[in-house]
Design a protein around this motif. Structure first.
Motif, PDB file in Angstrom:
ATOM      1  N   GLU A  59     -48.256  38.403  -3.034  1.00  0.00           N
ATOM      2  CA  GLU A  59     -48.479  37.688  -1.776  1.00  0.00           C
ATOM      3  C   GLU A  59     -47.627  38.393  -0.729  1.00  0.00           C
TER       4      GLU A  59
ATOM      5  N   ARG B 223     -53.159  37.657  -0.699  1.00  0.00           N
ATOM      6  CA  ARG B 223     -52.833  36.991  -1.969  1.00  0.00           C
ATOM      7  C   ARG B 223     -53.848  37.453  -3.004  1.00  0.00           C
ATOM      8  N   GLY B 224     -53.414  38.294  -3.923  1.00  0.00           N
ATOM      9  CA  GLY B 224     -54.364  38.810  -4.891  1.00  0.00           C
ATOM     10  C   GLY B 224     -53.704  39.634  -5.956  1.00  0.00           C
ATOM     11  N   VAL B 225     -54.516  40.408  -6.664  1.00  0.00           N
ATOM     12  CA  VAL B 225     -54.059  41.202  -7.797  1.00  0.00           C
ATOM     13  C   VAL B 225     -54.115  42.687  -7.430  1.00  0.00           C
TER      14      VAL B 225
ATOM     15  N   ARG C 289     -49.675  40.060  -9.532  1.00  0.00           N
ATOM     16  CA  ARG C 289     -50.200  39.173  -8.499  1.00  0.00           C
ATOM     17  C   ARG C 289     -49.206  39.191  -7.342  1.00  0.00           C
TER      18      ARG C 289
END
Length: 479
Positions: free
Chosen positions: A348, A366-368, A346
């Motif tokens: 950012e 902001r994510g995977v 994950r």
């Protein structure tokens, strides 16, 4: 030397932008000159130098002057030559110059002398000034947009050059400019009236006494006096050449108000509303203002920032959520950070707007991390970050996404995605065929489709659609 350069882009094209080919490697770059090809057997072909680059901002002065010097010195050292095939785009802007291709053509002419025939092959979105037309003996361009006849156009120029070297010598040229400057997306041969106009260009080329006929639409994202449409008809019958050049110029002028976008066009809000109102899948949106294939910096974040704020990409499918792909956003530092984090992490990270921040600053992803590749031959590092239902393709360097395989190589399924947003203008053929529906999204950037927002002020006279030239009576010149 071939590049398409937006003078409205803050990007600068240095040595890192160019790929250089010389000698037999250059000769073999052209399919019609490879071993066994008929044209290859008809002459001794010498590869001098080809410096080609991904579209971008203006070329640094020292880079251009170094390439020009090498070409000139090599022509002098390896000659004499019967003919030269000058492969240029026609929309190369160089810092400190206002007509780079004409300057290069004059340098070639100075190197090979007055008796050598020089043929220039160009992009239909290039500019043909009087100076360029005078410096060469033959000049021609594509007849399709989006381009589907690149090599065909080059082979046509090479074939004509050989024929004139063997018989006929230097032809006449009728040249005329047309005071119209439109984005290429408004002059697509996929639709009328451009389709019919270019069919007429091909018809003129087959007339007795005519060797070639070409119509350039000009390059809309440079602010130089040469930027406008032009017609050149080449051959041995001056009266026919002048008549047909004038007729083609008049036809293009008369069609100026009918030349509309290649697809339905709209604002960001209008395009997203169209996506959400239907069930076409994939619905492709062209983020046209920052199209790197037209010279955009590629890292404008204006559209992506809005997509990241859309609630529809945060909702699960059962609640009406949608899926999307955004391709792509170049940022070397951000791409390295995401790649180091690895698949499954994950993240950012701030990204984008490192070159062109005039329209929006960096965005926060902001994510995977779903995919990492570190050896893409064009983009270098390529990562896919999933932000809700939106997959953002983050790259180390600018790269176009025009083929289905460009997406599937990243583990993405464009055909199974609701909306695919790509930084391009007119969709390339494979992407066009894949799209169940598509729209041209009118977004800001260095290659904005809304030319009025860019601020042209050096065109050197009235040019449609910036100002009305009033009446237009084409008067072709014999050069």
């Amino acid at each position: 030397m071939a590049i398409e350069s937006s003078t409205f882009s803050p990007h600068r094209s240095g040595w890192e932008a160019f790929t250089l080919l010389r000698g037999n490697e250059l000769v073999r770059r052209y399919p019609f000159l490879r071993d066994g090809a008929p044209l290859r057997r008809e002459a001794e072909w010498v590869g001098v130098l080809r410096a080609s680059a991904f579209p971008g901002g203006p070329v640094l002065t020292d880079v251009y002057e170094s390439v020009r010097a090498e070409i000139g010195l090599a022509l002098e050292a390896q000659g004499p030559f019967d003919g030269v095939l000058l492969d240029v785009h026609g929309a190369m802007s160089v810092l400190g110059y206002t007509d780079a291709e004409a300057d290069l053509a004059r340098a070639v002419r100075d190197a090979v002398g007055p008796d050598c025939l020089v043929a220039a092959t160009m992009d239909v979105h290039g500019n043909v000034s009087r100076e360029l037309a005078r410096a060469v003996d033959l000049v021609s361009c594509h007849r399709t947009a989006a381009h589907e006849d690149d090599d065909e156009a080059r082979e046509r120029a090479a074939t004509t050059l050989l024929r004139r070297v063997d018989h006929g010598g230097r032809p006449h040229k009728a040249w005329v400019q047309v005071p119209v400057l439109l984005p290429g997306e408004r002059v697509s041969t996929r639709r009328e009236p451009a389709r019919g106009i270019y069919a007429d260009v091909a018809r003129v080329a087959e007339l007795d006494g005519v060797l070639d006929a070409s119509l350039w639409v000009g390059y809309a994202w440079a602010d130089e006096p040469r930027c406008r449409a032009a017609v050149v008809v080449t051959g041995d019958e001056p009266d026919v050449l002048v008549r047909e050049a004038g007729r083609l110029a008049r036809r293009y002028w008369d069609a100026r108000d009918e030349l509309g976008p290649v697809a339905p066009a709209g604002t960001y809000e209008e395009c997203l509303a169209a996506v959400l109102a239907g069930d076409a899948r994939p619905f492709v949106l062209s983020d046209s203002g920052d199209n790197p294939m037209a010279g955009g910096a590629g890292d404008v974040t204006w559209t992506l920032a809005r997509l990241l704020d859309e609630p529809v990409f945060a909702l699960p499918p059962e609640a009406g959520g949608r899926t999307g792909i955004y391709a792509s956003l170049p940022d070397a530092e951000a791409a390295r950070t995401v790649a180091d984090a690895g698949v499954g992490a994950r993240v950012e990270v701030g990204a984008g707007a490192r070159v062109d921040a005039a329209h929006h600053g960096p965005v926060t992803l902001r994510g995977v991390v779903e995919h990492v590749r570190t050896d893409d031959p064009v983009a270098g590092i390529v990562c896919v970050v999933a932000v809700g239902g939106l997959r953002v393709v983050l790259t180390e360097r600018r790269r176009p996404y025009h083929l289905e395989s460009d997406f599937t190589a990243l583990g993405l399924d464009p055909r199974g995605t609701d909306v695919v947003v790509v930084k391009i203008g007119t969709l390339e053929t494979e992407l066009h065929d894949m799209a169940e529906d598509w729209m041209l999204m009118l977004t800001p950037g260095g290659v904005d489709q809304d030319l009025s927002r860019l601020g042209h002020h050096r065109l050197g006279g009235p040019v449609h659609p910036f100002s009305s030239p009033g009446s237009y009576d084409p008067e072709p010149e014999l050069l």
